[in-house]
Design a protein around this motif. Structure first.
Motif, PDB file in Angstrom:
ATOM      1  N   UNK A  64       0.825  -1.208   0.000  1.00 29.56           N
ATOM      2  CA  UNK A  64       0.000   0.000   0.000  1.00 29.56           C
ATOM      3  C   UNK A  64       0.855   1.252   0.000  1.00 29.56           C
ATOM      4  N   UNK A  65       1.888   1.250   0.846  1.00 32.15           N
ATOM      5  CA  UNK A  65       2.800   2.396   0.903  1.00 32.15           C
ATOM      6  C   UNK A  65       3.537   2.549  -0.425  1.00 32.15           C
ATOM      7  N   UNK A  66       4.005   1.415  -0.970  1.00 29.76           N
ATOM      8  CA  UNK A  66       4.747   1.469  -2.230  1.00 29.76           C
ATOM      9  C   UNK A  66       3.874   2.003  -3.359  1.00 29.76           C
ATOM     10  N   UNK A  67       2.611   1.589  -3.392  1.00 31.28           N
ATOM     11  CA  UNK A  67       1.693   2.087  -4.419  1.00 31.28           C
ATOM     12  C   UNK A  67       1.457   3.586  -4.254  1.00 31.28           C
ATOM     13  N   UNK A  68       1.299   4.038  -3.013  1.00 32.58           N
ATOM     14  CA  UNK A  68       1.101   5.467  -2.763  1.00 32.58           C
ATOM     15  C   UNK A  68       2.335   6.260  -3.198  1.00 32.58           C
ATOM     16  N   UNK A  69       3.519   5.738  -2.903  1.00 30.90           N
ATOM     17  CA  UNK A  69       4.753   6.407  -3.312  1.00 30.90           C
ATOM     18  C   UNK A  69       4.857   6.447  -4.835  1.00 30.90           C
ATOM     19  N   UNK A  70       4.461   5.343  -5.481  1.00 33.43           N
ATOM     20  CA  UNK A  70       4.520   5.290  -6.946  1.00 33.43           C
ATOM     21  C   UNK A  70       3.575   6.319  -7.558  1.00 33.43           C
ATOM     22  N   UNK A  71       2.378   6.460  -6.992  1.00 32.82           N
ATOM     23  CA  UNK A  71       1.428   7.460  -7.497  1.00 32.82           C
ATOM     24  C   UNK A  71       1.978   8.869  -7.316  1.00 32.82           C
ATOM     25  N   UNK A  72       2.570   9.110  -6.150  1.00 36.57           N
ATOM     26  CA  UNK A  72       3.132  10.432  -5.879  1.00 36.57           C
ATOM     27  C   UNK A  72       4.300  10.726  -6.828  1.00 36.57           C
ATOM     28  N   UNK A  92       4.717   9.398  -9.858  1.00 39.70           N
ATOM     29  CA  UNK A  92       4.157   9.601 -11.197  1.00 39.70           C
ATOM     30  C   UNK A  92       3.581  11.009 -11.319  1.00 39.70           C
ATOM     31  N   UNK A  93       2.910  11.474 -10.273  1.00 41.85           N
ATOM     32  CA  UNK A  93       2.361  12.832 -10.287  1.00 41.85           C
ATOM     33  C   UNK A  93       3.489  13.860 -10.367  1.00 41.85           C
ATOM     34  N   UNK A  94       4.582  13.595  -9.679  1.00 41.26           N
ATOM     35  CA  UNK A  94       5.743  14.491  -9.730  1.00 41.26           C
ATOM     36  C   UNK A  94       6.252  14.616 -11.161  1.00 41.26           C
ATOM     37  N   UNK A  95       6.401  13.475 -11.849  1.00 36.95           N
ATOM     38  CA  UNK A  95       6.925  13.510 -13.211  1.00 36.95           C
ATOM     39  C   UNK A  95       5.921  14.122 -14.185  1.00 36.95           C
ATOM     40  N   UNK A  96       4.632  13.885 -13.988  1.00 39.99           N
ATOM     41  CA  UNK A  96       3.627  14.517 -14.847  1.00 39.99           C
ATOM     42  C   UNK A  96       3.663  16.032 -14.669  1.00 39.99           C
ATOM     43  N   UNK A  97       3.721  16.482 -13.438  1.00 35.22           N
ATOM     44  CA  UNK A  97       3.799  17.925 -13.179  1.00 35.22           C
ATOM     45  C   UNK A  97       5.073  18.523 -13.703  1.00 35.22           C
ATOM     46  N   UNK A  98       6.146  17.786 -13.596  1.00 34.13           N
ATOM     47  CA  UNK A  98       7.454  18.256 -14.064  1.00 34.13           C
ATOM     48  C   UNK A  98       7.470  18.377 -15.578  1.00 34.13           C
ATOM     49  N   UNK A  99       6.828  17.453 -16.289  1.00 30.66           N
ATOM     50  CA  UNK A  99       6.852  17.507 -17.746  1.00 30.66           C
ATOM     51  C   UNK A  99       6.098  18.730 -18.251  1.00 30.66           C
ATOM     52  N   UNK A 100       5.061  19.152 -17.542  1.00 30.27           N
ATOM     53  CA  UNK A 100       4.343  20.366 -17.936  1.00 30.27           C
ATOM     54  C   UNK A 100       5.211  21.595 -17.700  1.00 30.27           C
ATOM     55  N   UNK A 101       5.982  21.585 -16.629  1.00 29.20           N
ATOM     56  CA  UNK A 101       6.814  22.744 -16.307  1.00 29.20           C
ATOM     57  C   UNK A 101       7.994  22.887 -17.245  1.00 29.20           C
ATOM     58  N   UNK A 102       8.440  21.810 -17.875  1.00 30.38           N
ATOM     59  CA  UNK A 102       9.615  21.888 -18.744  1.00 30.38           C
ATOM     60  C   UNK A 102       9.307  22.606 -20.049  1.00 30.38           C
ATOM     61  N   UNK A 103       8.032  22.927 -20.307  1.00 31.32           N
ATOM     62  CA  UNK A 103       7.707  23.667 -21.521  1.00 31.32           C
ATOM     63  C   UNK A 103       8.093  25.135 -21.410  1.00 31.32           C
ATOM     64  N   UNK A 104       8.505  25.571 -20.232  1.00 37.02           N
ATOM     65  CA  UNK A 104       8.935  26.950 -20.031  1.00 37.02           C
ATOM     66  C   UNK A 104      10.459  26.976 -19.913  1.00 37.02           C
ATOM     67  N   UNK A 151       5.341  21.454  -0.952  1.00 31.69           N
ATOM     68  CA  UNK A 151       4.805  21.251   0.397  1.00 31.69           C
ATOM     69  C   UNK A 151       5.746  21.777   1.472  1.00 31.69           C
ATOM     70  N   UNK A 152       7.018  21.958   1.127  1.00 27.10           N
ATOM     71  CA  UNK A 152       7.987  22.457   2.087  1.00 27.10           C
ATOM     72  C   UNK A 152       8.570  21.373   2.955  1.00 27.10           C
ATOM     73  N   UNK A 153       8.006  20.171   2.902  1.00 29.94           N
ATOM     74  CA  UNK A 153       8.514  19.068   3.720  1.00 29.94           C
ATOM     75  C   UNK A 153       9.363  18.149   2.902  1.00 29.94           C
ATOM     76  N   UNK A 154      10.551  17.850   3.390  1.00 34.18           N
ATOM     77  CA  UNK A 154      11.453  17.014   2.615  1.00 34.18           C
ATOM     78  C   UNK A 154      11.152  15.542   2.774  1.00 34.18           C
ATOM     79  N   UNK A 155      10.627  15.117   3.899  1.00 40.78           N
ATOM     80  CA  UNK A 155      10.429  13.693   4.114  1.00 40.78           C
ATOM     81  C   UNK A 155       9.000  13.328   4.408  1.00 40.78           C
ATOM     82  N   UNK A 156       8.052  14.002   3.839  1.00 41.23           N
ATOM     83  CA  UNK A 156       6.643  13.752   4.115  1.00 41.23           C
ATOM     84  C   UNK A 156       6.110  12.614   3.272  1.00 41.23           C
ATOM     85  N   UNK A 157       6.550  11.389   3.546  1.00 43.73           N
ATOM     86  CA  UNK A 157       6.081  10.256   2.758  1.00 43.73           C
ATOM     87  C   UNK A 157       5.129   9.419   3.540  1.00 43.73           C
TER      88      UNK A 157
END
Length: 108
Positions: free
Chosen positions: A60-68, A70-82, A102-108
């Motif tokens: 469950x934790x691993x799946x949540x981390x994987x989703x997070x 994937x969301x990071x990379x999706x958001x990052x790909x949109x930002x690279x257009x600038x 979020x300002x938190x480095x280890x909020x997993x």
């Protein structure tokens, strides 16, 4: 008559390719650490966090981390257009822009 294969040359070429792939993997992992803002952690903190992640058996934790992730990379790909706030390799040019929103480095 067939030309004999040069096994030594083929083996050397494979070793060179393996070395190149390992080097590329190390570089990409370093870029990932920087992009996520984890470079703000000490080496001990980062190593400890990675050890905990690697030892985790909770799917469950691993799946949540994987989703997070994937969301990071999706958001990052949109930002690279600038290209104005990134250098040629896609790394932010402003050092404080690598911090997570979020300002938190280890909020997993």
């Amino acid at each position: 008559m067939r030309k004999p294969r040069d096994f030594d040359a083929e083996l050397k070429a494979l070793e060179d390719k393996a070395r190149e792939l390992k080097s590329r993997k190390i570089q990409q992992l370093g870029e990932l650490v920087i992009a996520t803002g984890a470079d703000a952690l000490s080496a001990d903190e980062l190593a400890g966090a990675l050890i905990v992640l690697a030892e985790t058996k909770d799917t469950g934790k691993k799946e949540a981390w994987a989703k997070r992730g994937a969301a990071f990379f999706r958001g990052r790909s949109r930002r690279t257009t600038q290209p104005t706030d990134r250098d040629a390799r896609g790394i932010p040019t402003q050092p404080d822009s690598t911090q997570p929103a979020s300002g938190g480095a280890g909020a997993a």
